[in-house]
Design a protein around this motif. Structure first.
Motif, PDB file in Angstrom:
ATOM      1  N   TYR A   1       0.854  -1.191   0.000  1.00 18.04           N
ATOM      2  CA  TYR A   1       0.000   0.000   0.000  1.00 18.04           C
ATOM      3  C   TYR A   1       0.884   1.232   0.000  1.00 18.04           C
ATOM      4  O   TYR A   1       1.885   1.282   0.708  1.00 18.04           O
ATOM      5  CB  TYR A   1      -0.911   0.029   1.230  1.00 18.04           C
ATOM      6  N   GLY A   2       0.501   2.220  -0.794  1.00 14.94           N
ATOM      7  CA  GLY A   2       1.263   3.456  -0.878  1.00 14.94           C
ATOM      8  C   GLY A   2       0.916   4.414   0.246  1.00 14.94           C
ATOM      9  O   GLY A   2      -0.004   4.174   1.047  1.00 14.94           O
TER      10      GLY A   2
ATOM     11  N   THR B   1       8.474  -3.307   1.110  1.00 14.21           N
ATOM     12  CA  THR B   1       7.786  -4.219   0.201  1.00 14.21           C
ATOM     13  C   THR B   1       8.761  -5.302  -0.232  1.00 14.21           C
ATOM     14  O   THR B   1       9.926  -4.999  -0.546  1.00 14.21           O
ATOM     15  CB  THR B   1       7.271  -3.461  -1.044  1.00 14.21           C
TER      16      THR B   1
END
Length: 146
Positions: free
Chosen positions: A116-117, A143
């Motif tokens: 998720y950003g 990540t």
């Protein structure tokens, strides 16, 4: 704080150090990506959340601990899946310090099956039913790169 006097006795500070280091890149992961004082608030309906892990106050802030746990979660799920293609794989984690009422920070890792950003970094803390305020600091995501 430079010390103080108590009667004729001077109390001085001989040393007072605090060490904060920026998280480093980790082998097998991309990042770190700073989220500041927020943590990831992923959509609950998508099923990507794999859990949260808090550590005793004796555990220093160390995202490599989260990376190891993320890798182990994936390995465990692969070993125990009826079909390896359906195993839940940890692909992303958020490492941060969780404070209760502004004190007693504990190192915390939250794990997800997908990345998720920063736009999902909307959890700035919350109150529990007893009025305790939980806040977040030093939040960084990683990540899996392979």
């Amino acid at each position: 704080n430079f010390g103080q006097y108590q009667d004729d006795f001077e109390i001085v500070i001989a040393g007072s150090n605090v060490y904060t280091t920026a998280p480093q890149p980790l082998p097998g992961f991309t990042g770190p990506v700073s989220l500041g004082n927020a943590s990831i608030n992923a959509p609950t309906a998508d099923g990507t959340y794999m859990g949260v892990q808090t550590f005793p106050q004796t555990q220093p802030y160390d995202p490599s601990v989260c990376a190891s746990a993320c890798t182990e979660k994936s390995a465990y799920n692969l070993r125990h899946a009826a079909n390896p293609s359906t195993a839940r794989i940890c692909n992303f984690f958020d490492a941060y310090i969780l404070y209760k009422n502004g004190i007693n920070g504990v190192f915390t890792c939250t794990y997800y099956t997908q990345a998720y950003g920063p736009k999902y970094a909307t959890n700035f803390g919350q109150y529990d039913s007893e009025g305790d305020h939980y806040t977040i600091a030093h939040s960084y995501t990683y990540t899996v790169s392979s």
